[in-house]
Design an enzyme around this catalytic site. Structure first.
Site, short mmCIF file in Angstrom:
data_model
loop_
_atom_site.label_atom_id
_atom_site.label_comp_id
_atom_site.label_asym_id
_atom_site.label_seq_id
_atom_site.Cartn_x
_atom_site.Cartn_y
_atom_site.Cartn_z
N ASP A 54 -4.57 34.71 -1.52
CA ASP A 54 -4.68 34.51 -2.97
C ASP A 54 -3.33 34.64 -3.68
OD1 ASP A 54 -7.59 34.46 -2.72
OD2 ASP A 54 -7.44 36.63 -2.47
N LYS A 57 -0.70 29.82 -3.26
CA LYS A 57 -0.09 28.81 -2.39
C LYS A 57 -0.35 27.39 -2.88
CE LYS A 57 -2.27 30.74 1.05
NZ LYS A 57 -2.62 32.02 0.44
N GLY A 58 -1.54 27.15 -3.44
CA GLY A 58 -1.88 25.80 -3.88
C GLY A 58 -0.91 25.29 -4.92
N ARG A 184 -14.62 28.21 24.59
CA ARG A 184 -14.71 26.86 25.19
C ARG A 184 -16.10 26.25 25.08
NH1 ARG A 184 -11.96 29.21 30.48
NH2 ARG A 184 -13.25 30.90 29.70
N ARG A 344 -11.25 40.64 -7.18
CA ARG A 344 -10.22 41.07 -6.24
C ARG A 344 -9.78 42.49 -6.56
NH1 ARG A 344 -7.22 35.52 -7.37
NH2 ARG A 344 -8.41 34.15 -5.99
N ASP A 372 4.08 36.90 -14.91
CA ASP A 372 3.60 37.02 -16.30
C ASP A 372 2.44 38.00 -16.46
OD1 ASP A 372 2.45 34.76 -14.75
OD2 ASP A 372 1.05 34.66 -16.42
#
Length: 461
Positions: A54, A57-58, A184, A344, A372
């Site tokens: 969080d 990154k976007g 697998r 969060r 900010d």
């Protein structure tokens, strides 16, 4: 070609060669030639989170993408939620790379990603409704594994059975899918067009139903299975690729590639706060296995961190705040999961964990987000060490627990609105001191500072 020979030389003499092709070639000449080759070969740059996810990154990928033709996700699944804000709209991407909005971009879902066809189809539909040409820009690795409806049920049943020891799973089926991958047994995107898809799906589904008998957990997969099969049909209109060949070919063509990480470094399956981690390698090393590129092809590593810390779900969080300051961070920063909506946990910046992540990833440039959010704090704190059982350490321990007591350094807050600032020289002295302290501690420059959620609220130093 003559085999390499080691030249005899004394303590103070230079080696005269390390490769013979009819004659000796000086080592310095070889090194210069290798340096020349490396400057001509394109590398994969990497952007990833340095905390518990969080980090923003976007937005960063969206800001960086004008310099890249290719953006590729290399791990994780729809448990990721990358938020982007621009032109008055907010978009949340879960599986699709964040470069999808850029014209002419190539977006690759790599082999290290796990895909839920239902969630991916919903994501595609929303983007296409807004006029985004997803089909023309998105490529999907044949080797990416599929999340089955039964994977989600196993995830929920397993988490419910753990009671107070649950790890805080997003219940998206990520862990069980990776378990089938390493066991697998997995079903991959390439299987969709194999001609044996229904048989392979049925076999794995039955295996899961047998496994679920050990849990006292009621379930009904009928409705979700119908959506899942419809999602599989939807994916057939996209191009499935041998991503390792495609990525390396794009590098040879000179294309600039940005690898986009999901979650955060402190959630890495090997080096995170185990067992409260995700099921994939979130570190830079995961790019090599998640896209099929050699370590020598990794270029710049952009490490993203918040000016404070957050975490979703269970697990250690040494600097977590349970007071008014923590709630203030949560409300100002809108700290609620983009995927789950869960509040969060919030706390002060943890320099011990940050330096650990910088080291493990080989970070070359730092990017600080949400400065900010701290506009109205009189005093800021940064954990510069841990006190563990009476001993002070600056190294991240094997097992993080409630026994850790952070050792804080205090900073004077900037107490002003920085959202409208657009140049570093406009920053208040207190913010500059905060940033320069981080640079000094990590040994890595902070090249980008975000002062708001929008594209334009991004200062490049």
């Amino acid at each position: 070609m003559i085999l390499p020979e080691r030249a005899a030389h004394g303590r103070n003499s230079e080696p005269t060669c390390f490769l013979l092709i009819k004659s000796y070639v000086p080592l310095t000449a070889i090194l210069r030639f290798n340096l020349f080759l490396n400057t001509r070969m394109k590398k994969v740059d990497v952007v990833l989170g340095l905390q518990w996810g969080d980090e923003g990154k976007g937005k960063v990928v969206d800001v960086l993408t004008p310099a890249y033709q290719v953006i590729a996700r290399f791990q994780g699944g729809p448990n990721a939620g990358h938020s982007l804000h621009f032109e008055g709209k907010k978009y949340v991407l879960h599986t699709i790379p964040s470069g999808i909005f850029r014209e002419g971009s190539i977006n690759i879902i790599g082999n290290g990603v796990v895909i839920d066809p239902v969630i991916l189809s919903e994501e595609i539909a929303k983007l296409e409704k807004d006029g985004v040409d997803v089909q023309g820009k998105l490529l999907i690795s044949k080797k990416a594994h599929l999340i089955l409806p039964t994977h989600r049920i196993i995830d929920a049943a397993s988490e419910a059975s753990k009671g107070k020891t649950k790890i805080g799973s997003t219940l998206k089926g990520i862990g069980p899918t990776y378990m089938d991958k390493t066991g697998r047994n997995g079903l991959r995107v390439g299987d969709i067009v194999s001609g044996e898809f229904e048989e392979r799906y049925g076999r794995l589904k039955e295996k899961h139903i047998e496994l679920l008998k050990q849990y006292d957990f009621p379930y009904d997969i009928c409705d979700y299975e119908k959506e899942w099969l419809a999602g599989i049909e939807n994916l057939k209109r996209f191009r499935f690729i041998d991503s390792e060949h495609v990525v390396n070919s794009l590098l040879q063509e000179g294309k600039a590639i940005l690898a986009e990480g999901a979650q955060g470094s402190m959630l890495d399956i090997d080096f995170g706060t185990y067992p409260f981690v995700t099921s994939s390698n979130t570190l830079c090393a995961g790019v090599c296995t998640g896209l099929g590129v050699a370590p020598s092809r990794i270029g710049n590593v952009y490490g993203i961190f918040k000016a404070y810390c957050t975490r979703v779900g269970s697990g250690p969080f040494p600097t977590e705040l349970f007071d008014e300051d923590g709630e203030k961070m949560r409300q100002i920063g809108q700290e609620f999961g983009a995927t789950t909506g869960r509040p969060r946990r919030c706390g002060w910046l943890d320099m011990v964990a940050l330096k650990y992540s910088v080291m493990m990833n080989g970070v070359t440039e730092l990017i600080m987000m949400k400065a900010d959010v701290l506009n109205d704090f009189d005093t800021l704190k940064v954990a510069v060490a841990y006190n563990v059982n009476g001993k002070e350490t600056s190294e991240f321990p094997y097992e993080a627990s409630e026994k850790i007591v952070p050792v804080y350094k205090e900073f004077k807050g900037w107490n002003c609105d920085i959202n409208k600032l657009r140049r570093y020289d406009e920053f208040p002295a207190e913010l500059k001191n905060y940033i320069e302290f981080i640079e000094q501690e990590t040994g890595v420059p902070v090249k980008i500072v975000s002062v708001g959620p929008d594209r334009e609220e991004t200062i490049v130093r």
